[in-house]
Design a protein around this motif. Structure first.
Motif, short mmCIF file in Angstrom:
data_model
loop_
_atom_site.label_atom_id
_atom_site.label_comp_id
_atom_site.label_asym_id
_atom_site.label_seq_id
_atom_site.Cartn_x
_atom_site.Cartn_y
_atom_site.Cartn_z
N LYS A 119 0.85 -1.20 0.00
CA LYS A 119 0.00 0.00 0.00
C LYS A 119 0.88 1.24 0.00
O LYS A 119 1.83 1.33 0.79
CB LYS A 119 -0.90 -0.04 1.24
CG LYS A 119 -1.89 1.11 1.35
CD LYS A 119 -3.17 0.87 0.57
CE LYS A 119 -4.07 2.09 0.66
NZ LYS A 119 -4.98 2.21 -0.47
N LYS A 120 0.60 2.18 -0.88
CA LYS A 120 1.41 3.39 -0.95
C LYS A 120 0.72 4.55 -0.26
O LYS A 120 -0.51 4.65 -0.28
CB LYS A 120 1.71 3.74 -2.40
CG LYS A 120 2.71 2.78 -3.04
CD LYS A 120 3.10 3.24 -4.42
CE LYS A 120 4.04 2.26 -5.11
NZ LYS A 120 5.37 2.25 -4.51
N LYS A 121 1.53 5.40 0.32
CA LYS A 121 0.99 6.53 1.08
C LYS A 121 1.29 7.83 0.34
O LYS A 121 2.38 8.01 -0.19
CB LYS A 121 1.69 6.53 2.47
CG LYS A 121 0.97 7.36 3.51
CD LYS A 121 1.68 7.27 4.85
CE LYS A 121 2.75 8.32 4.96
NZ LYS A 121 3.47 8.30 6.22
N GLN A 122 0.32 8.72 0.34
CA GLN A 122 0.52 10.03 -0.32
C GLN A 122 1.44 10.91 0.53
O GLN A 122 1.19 11.10 1.71
CB GLN A 122 -0.85 10.71 -0.51
CG GLN A 122 -0.77 12.08 -1.15
CD GLN A 122 -0.26 12.04 -2.58
OE1 GLN A 122 -0.85 11.43 -3.45
NE2 GLN A 122 0.87 12.69 -2.84
N THR A 123 2.48 11.46 -0.09
CA THR A 123 3.35 12.41 0.62
C THR A 123 2.83 13.82 0.35
O THR A 123 1.94 14.02 -0.49
CB THR A 123 4.81 12.31 0.11
OG1 THR A 123 4.80 12.51 -1.31
CG2 THR A 123 5.41 10.94 0.41
N THR A 124 3.36 14.78 1.07
CA THR A 124 3.01 16.18 0.77
C THR A 124 4.28 16.89 0.29
O THR A 124 5.39 16.39 0.46
CB THR A 124 2.45 16.93 2.00
OG1 THR A 124 3.51 17.10 2.93
CG2 THR A 124 1.30 16.18 2.64
N LEU A 125 4.09 18.06 -0.28
CA LEU A 125 5.23 18.80 -0.84
C LEU A 125 6.18 19.29 0.25
O LEU A 125 7.36 19.54 -0.02
CB LEU A 125 4.72 19.97 -1.68
CG LEU A 125 4.03 19.55 -2.98
CD1 LEU A 125 3.37 20.73 -3.64
CD2 LEU A 125 5.01 18.89 -3.95
N HIS B 18 -1.86 20.34 0.31
CA HIS B 18 -0.42 20.51 0.15
C HIS B 18 0.25 19.35 -0.59
O HIS B 18 1.41 19.04 -0.35
CB HIS B 18 0.27 20.76 1.50
CG HIS B 18 -0.11 22.08 2.11
ND1 HIS B 18 0.47 22.57 3.25
CD2 HIS B 18 -1.01 23.00 1.73
CE1 HIS B 18 -0.07 23.74 3.56
NE2 HIS B 18 -0.98 24.02 2.64
N PRO C 20 4.92 12.47 -4.82
CA PRO C 20 4.65 11.07 -5.18
C PRO C 20 3.98 10.31 -4.03
O PRO C 20 3.99 10.77 -2.89
CB PRO C 20 6.04 10.51 -5.45
CG PRO C 20 6.98 11.34 -4.63
CD PRO C 20 6.35 12.72 -4.56
N LYS C 21 3.45 9.15 -4.36
CA LYS C 21 2.99 8.21 -3.33
C LYS C 21 4.16 7.26 -3.08
O LYS C 21 4.79 6.81 -4.04
CB LYS C 21 1.78 7.42 -3.84
CG LYS C 21 0.50 8.22 -3.83
CD LYS C 21 -0.66 7.32 -4.20
CE LYS C 21 -1.98 7.86 -3.69
NZ LYS C 21 -3.07 6.91 -3.93
N ILE C 22 4.44 7.01 -1.82
CA ILE C 22 5.57 6.12 -1.53
C ILE C 22 5.12 4.94 -0.67
O ILE C 22 4.05 4.99 -0.05
CB ILE C 22 6.74 6.88 -0.83
CG1 ILE C 22 6.25 7.56 0.43
CG2 ILE C 22 7.37 7.90 -1.78
CD1 ILE C 22 7.38 8.11 1.29
#
Lengths: 14, 257
Positions: free
Chosen positions: A1-7, B44, B253-255
């Motif tokens: 499962k991938k998690k959304q990062t933020t900028l 964000h 990105p999604k990690i």
């Protein structure tokens, strides 16, 4: 499962 | 005084269409060199960087730097009032509390003015580091829109895998999976149909469809889109705006969790 990062993880906050 | 005139109001309409799904409000920084906007969506996750150079306008005057906070939905509503062939002029005084949009018909028999109140906004300019990207792809913007739309049916995110064979976009979910491969094609009859892949290192990145489908709204601005990627950094999705500037979208990105 991938998690959304933020900028904030990559760019410098003001 | 600030005054910027574009013979083709359609350009500004398209710019608003390209940002209105991501931003509710944004600060327009106006200076001698032109108009700049840098704004993130509320989560964000993505950032819009818009640049309209002063020399791209048909008339441009900016006596002192201005930071004008604007409601994107209100601006979008106003621009919908412009005729397809109308000229648009943006006008504000020094220390403005409002900005005026003036639409003029081609034969000058109709002049419409819309005044919009400005809003106070906190500035939160992010420092975006200079990055050399390991993969830069240029492709028809219509093709990119199509790929994002088609693959969005299969999952919430699209994986971009770039190798020396080309670029592969893929998505999977409860119903199944899908992938679309593109190879370099510089022999296309028209320049805007070309696919150019400049790859230094292979990579694989995953991005949320929701944001990609907002970015492709900029498609009507330019026949080509440029995607710049490196492992574990935000995607840059860039559309040129004629001879006047560009709109760049950054997407985190999604990690792996």
């Amino acid at each position: 499962k991938k998690k959304q990062t933020t900028l904030m993880k990559f760019f410098k906050a003001p | 005084m600030f005054e910027a005139r574009l013979v083709q109001s359609a350009i500004l309409k398209k710019v608003l269409d390209a940002v209105k799904d991501l931003l509710t409000e944004a600060t327009f920084e106006c200076s001698d060199s032109g108009i700049q906007v840098q704004a993130m969506d509320s989560a964000h996750v993505s950032l819009v960087s818009l640049n309209l150079r002063s020399d791209g306008f048909d008339k441009y005057r900016c006596d002192r730097n201005l930071s004008m906070g604007m409601s994107i939905s209100c601006m979008s509503k106003i621009l919908r009032c412009a005729g397809a062939e109308d000229t648009v002029t943006l006008r504000a005084w020094d220390n403005p509390e409002s900005i005026t949009f003036i639409f003029e018909s081609p034969n000058k028999d109709k002049l419409a003015e819309y005044e919009m109140k400005l809003i106070n906004m906190d500035q939160e300019h992010l420092g975006i580091p200079e990055t050399s990207y390991s993969c830069v792809i240029k492709m028809p913007s219509g093709e990119f829109s199509r790929i994002c739309r088609d693959l969005s049916q299969f999952g919430e995110s699209i994986t971009f895998a770039c190798s020396k064979e080309g670029i592969k976009f893929s998505a999977s979910g409860d119903y199944g999976s899908a992938n679309i491969k593109l190879v370099q094609n510089t022999d296309a009859d028209k320049e805007e149909e070309a696919v150019v892949i400049d790859m230094q290192e292979p990579l694989k990145l995953t991005f949320a469809c929701r944001y990609l489908n907002c970015f492709v709204k900029a498609g009507p601005l330019c026949n080509q889109v440029q995607l710049s990627m490196s492992d574990d950094v935000p995607l840059v999705c860039e559309y040129k705006i004629g001879d006047i500037g560009h709109i760049k979208y950054y997407l985190a990105p999604k990690i792996d969790d």
